[in-house]
Design a protein around this motif. Structure first.
Motif, PDB file in Angstrom:
ATOM      1  N   PHE A 101       0.840  -1.198   0.000  1.00 46.50           N
ATOM      2  CA  PHE A 101       0.000   0.000   0.000  1.00 46.50           C
ATOM      3  C   PHE A 101       0.880   1.255   0.000  1.00 46.50           C
ATOM      4  N   MET A 102       1.889   1.285   0.851  1.00 47.78           N
ATOM      5  CA  MET A 102       2.791   2.430   0.933  1.00 47.78           C
ATOM      6  C   MET A 102       3.514   2.662  -0.389  1.00 47.78           C
ATOM      7  N   ILE A 103       3.982   1.585  -0.999  1.00 52.91           N
ATOM      8  CA  ILE A 103       4.711   1.695  -2.263  1.00 52.91           C
ATOM      9  C   ILE A 103       3.798   2.192  -3.377  1.00 52.91           C
ATOM     10  N   GLU A 104       2.571   1.669  -3.437  1.00 52.65           N
ATOM     11  CA  GLU A 104       1.638   2.135  -4.472  1.00 52.65           C
ATOM     12  C   GLU A 104       1.305   3.610  -4.274  1.00 52.65           C
ATOM     13  N   LEU A 105       1.066   4.008  -3.018  1.00 53.07           N
ATOM     14  CA  LEU A 105       0.738   5.405  -2.750  1.00 53.07           C
ATOM     15  C   LEU A 105       1.879   6.323  -3.174  1.00 53.07           C
ATOM     16  N   LEU A 106       3.104   5.944  -2.846  1.00 52.47           N
ATOM     17  CA  LEU A 106       4.253   6.751  -3.265  1.00 52.47           C
ATOM     18  C   LEU A 106       4.344   6.819  -4.783  1.00 52.47           C
ATOM     19  N   HIS A 107       4.211   5.667  -5.434  1.00 49.06           N
ATOM     20  CA  HIS A 107       4.353   5.615  -6.893  1.00 49.06           C
ATOM     21  C   HIS A 107       3.304   6.486  -7.581  1.00 49.06           C
ATOM     22  N   LYS A 108       2.096   6.505  -7.041  1.00 49.26           N
ATOM     23  CA  LYS A 108       1.020   7.281  -7.654  1.00 49.26           C
ATOM     24  C   LYS A 108       1.170   8.779  -7.411  1.00 49.26           C
ATOM     25  N   THR A 109       1.958   9.153  -6.393  1.00 48.94           N
ATOM     26  CA  THR A 109       2.114  10.571  -6.084  1.00 48.94           C
ATOM     27  C   THR A 109       3.342  11.190  -6.743  1.00 48.94           C
ATOM     28  N   LEU A 110       4.289  10.381  -7.184  1.00 49.33           N
ATOM     29  CA  LEU A 110       5.513  10.917  -7.782  1.00 49.33           C
ATOM     30  C   LEU A 110       5.247  11.361  -9.211  1.00 49.33           C
ATOM     31  N   ARG A 111       5.374  12.639  -9.454  1.00 50.46           N
ATOM     32  CA  ARG A 111       5.166  13.173 -10.797  1.00 50.46           C
ATOM     33  C   ARG A 111       6.450  13.715 -11.413  1.00 50.46           C
ATOM     34  N   GLN A 112       7.438  14.004 -10.584  1.00 51.63           N
ATOM     35  CA  GLN A 112       8.701  14.556 -11.063  1.00 51.63           C
ATOM     36  C   GLN A 112       9.827  13.577 -10.742  1.00 51.63           C
ATOM     37  N   PRO A 113      10.801  13.429 -11.654  1.00 49.19           N
ATOM     38  CA  PRO A 113      11.884  12.459 -11.430  1.00 49.19           C
ATOM     39  C   PRO A 113      12.968  12.940 -10.474  1.00 49.19           C
ATOM     40  N   GLU A 114      12.923  14.218 -10.075  1.00 49.51           N
ATOM     41  CA  GLU A 114      14.016  14.760  -9.279  1.00 49.51           C
ATOM     42  C   GLU A 114      14.147  14.073  -7.924  1.00 49.51           C
ATOM     43  N   ALA A 115      15.372  14.042  -7.437  1.00 45.69           N
ATOM     44  CA  ALA A 115      15.635  13.447  -6.130  1.00 45.69           C
ATOM     45  C   ALA A 115      15.102  14.336  -5.019  1.00 45.69           C
ATOM     46  N   ASN A 116      14.664  13.703  -3.950  1.00 43.69           N
ATOM     47  CA  ASN A 116      14.203  14.406  -2.747  1.00 43.69           C
ATOM     48  C   ASN A 116      14.666  13.554  -1.575  1.00 43.69           C
ATOM     49  N   GLU A 117      15.800  13.921  -0.986  1.00 45.84           N
ATOM     50  CA  GLU A 117      16.393  13.085   0.048  1.00 45.84           C
ATOM     51  C   GLU A 117      15.522  12.997   1.298  1.00 45.84           C
ATOM     52  N   ASP A 118      14.763  14.044   1.590  1.00 43.82           N
ATOM     53  CA  ASP A 118      13.840  13.988   2.732  1.00 43.82           C
ATOM     54  C   ASP A 118      12.754  12.944   2.482  1.00 43.82           C
ATOM     55  N   LEU A 119      12.228  12.935   1.269  1.00 46.98           N
ATOM     56  CA  LEU A 119      11.191  11.960   0.916  1.00 46.98           C
ATOM     57  C   LEU A 119      11.761  10.546   0.936  1.00 46.98           C
ATOM     58  N   PHE A 120      12.951  10.378   0.370  1.00 50.38           N
ATOM     59  CA  PHE A 120      13.574   9.054   0.373  1.00 50.38           C
ATOM     60  C   PHE A 120      13.822   8.582   1.808  1.00 50.38           C
ATOM     61  N   GLY A 121      14.344   9.466   2.636  1.00 50.68           N
ATOM     62  CA  GLY A 121      14.617   9.106   4.022  1.00 50.68           C
ATOM     63  C   GLY A 121      13.358   8.731   4.775  1.00 50.68           C
ATOM     64  N   PHE A 122      12.265   9.453   4.521  1.00 55.24           N
ATOM     65  CA  PHE A 122      10.992   9.144   5.165  1.00 55.24           C
ATOM     66  C   PHE A 122      10.505   7.761   4.770  1.00 55.24           C
ATOM     67  N   LEU A 123      10.585   7.445   3.481  1.00 53.22           N
ATOM     68  CA  LEU A 123      10.118   6.135   3.022  1.00 53.22           C
ATOM     69  C   LEU A 123      11.011   5.016   3.547  1.00 53.22           C
ATOM     70  N   GLU A 124      12.323   5.213   3.487  1.00 57.22           N
ATOM     71  CA  GLU A 124      13.253   4.193   3.992  1.00 57.22           C
ATOM     72  C   GLU A 124      13.034   3.953   5.485  1.00 57.22           C
ATOM     73  N   ASP A 125      12.955   5.028   6.253  1.00 52.98           N
ATOM     74  CA  ASP A 125      12.734   4.897   7.697  1.00 52.98           C
ATOM     75  C   ASP A 125      11.396   4.221   7.991  1.00 52.98           C
ATOM     76  N   SER A 126      10.376   4.552   7.197  1.00 52.41           N
ATOM     77  CA  SER A 126       9.045   3.977   7.404  1.00 52.41           C
ATOM     78  C   SER A 126       9.053   2.480   7.155  1.00 52.41           C
ATOM     79  N   LEU A 127       9.701   2.035   6.092  1.00 56.77           N
ATOM     80  CA  LEU A 127       9.752   0.604   5.785  1.00 56.77           C
ATOM     81  C   LEU A 127      10.523  -0.164   6.847  1.00 56.77           C
TER      82      LEU A 127
END
Length: 252
Positions: A101-127
Motif C-alpha cells: 500500500f505504501m509503495i503504491e501510494l508513493l508511486h502514484k504521487t511521484l510526478r517529477q523524477p528529481e531526487a528528494n532526500e527527505d522523501l527518500f529518508g521518510f520512506l526508507e525509515d518507514s519501511l
C-alpha cells in the motif's frame, strides 16, 4: 552526453518482466529520484544468476551502482545488493500488505523524477520501522504514512488552530485542505471523529507513537477512504488505490 556511473540507494516500486530473463524495474533513488532500469539475466534461474529476481520485489531496499544518462528513459544497473535485509516485511502477510500500500501510494504521487532526500529518508525509515513494528503499530501504519506523505510532498492540510481544536464540530474540508466548523457546500469533507483522528496522526512524529493510538478497523477504513479522496482531489490522474481493498481485508 555519455553514461556516468553513480552509487545510489534505491527502493523498488514496480517490476515488470522483459524478455525471457530480464526485468524492467522502477525505483525511487536517493541520488537520482525516480528511475527505470533494465536488469538482464535475473530471471534465468541458472547457477550464475541464482534467484536474483528477489532483489527487485516491491519495497526492497538496495545499494546500487548504476549507469545514468539524462537523455535515456531506461538505464542499466552495474551492481546491486540489499541495503538492509528485512526480518519480517516480505514474509509477514499483514506487513507485506501494508508495505505494498505504501509503495503504491508513493508511486502514484511521484510526478517529477528529481531526487528528494527527505522523501527518500521518510520512506526508507518507514519501511524499516514497519519491519520491526508490533501488531498495533503495523495496523495503524497505513493511515500514519498517508497523513505524513502528503505533508512531505507539500499538500498537507496543515494543523488546525488551537481555537478550532476546541470546537466540538471540527471538520476537514478535503477539497480546500482547510479545517472548519461548518460543513462545506460539497460532500468532500471528514466528519468530526475522522478529523480528530487525522490531527492525532499528524501529531505523531514517529511510528512508535502509534502504540498509544487505538483505532478500530471501521475507523481506520474510514480514514483510509478519506485520504484516498484527499489525494485524488489534490493530484490529477491519481485514480483509485488497487491495494486498498486488500489492505482493508487483512486489517479487518
Amino acid at each position: 552526453m555519455g553514461d556516468i556511473l553513480h552509487k545510489t540507494k534505491g527502493i523498488v516500486l514496480k517490476t515488470a518482466k522483459y524478455g525471457e530473463t530480464s526485468v524492467i524495474a522502477t525505483l525511487y533513488t536517493d541520488k537520482l529520484g525516480l528511475q527505470s532500469y533494465l536488469i538482464n539475466g535475473v530471471r534465468s534461474g541458472g547457477k550464475r544468476s541464482g534467484n536474483k529476481a528477489v532483489f527487485f520485489q516491491p519495497a526492497a531496499l538496495l545499494d546500487m551502482v548504476v549507469y545514468h544518462n539524462e537523455l535515456k528513459t531506461l538505464n542499466r544497473v552495474r551492481e546491486f545488493k540489499f541495503s538492509r535485509i528485512y526480518q519480517q516485511l516480505f514474509s509477514d502477510v499483514i506487513k507485506n500488505g501494508v508495505a505494498l500500500f505504501m509503495i503504491e501510494l508513493l508511486h502514484k504521487t511521484l510526478r517529477q523524477p528529481e531526487a528528494n532526500e527527505d522523501l527518500f529518508g521518510f520512506l526508507e525509515d518507514s519501511l524499516l520501522a514497519l519491519d520491526e513494528a508490533d501488531a498495533t503499530v503495523t495496523a495503524n501504519f497505513p493511515v500514519f504514512f498517508a497523513v505524513h506523505l502528503c505533508s512531505i510532498l507539500g499538500f498537507s492540510p496543515g494543523i488546525p488552530s488551537a481555537k478550532l481544536m476546541e470546537s466540538p464540530h471540527l471538520l476537514l474540508d478535503l477539497q480546500s485542505g482547510e479545517f472548519r466548523e461548518t460543513p462545506p457546500e460539497h460532500h468532500y469533507y471528514a466528519d468530526t471523529e475522522a478529523t480528530l483522528l487525522i490531527t492525532e496522526l499528524q501529531q505523531a512524529r514517529l511510528p512508535v507513537e502509534l502504540k498509544s493510538i487505538r483505532i478500530s478497523s471501521q475507523k481506520r477504513n474510514r480514514v483510509l477512504d478519506l485520504m484516498e479522496i484527499y489525494y485524488s482531489l489534490h493530484l490529477p490522474e491519481f485514480g483509485r488505490m488497487r491495494t486498498l481493498p486488500v489492505l482493508r481485508a487483512i486489517l479487518s
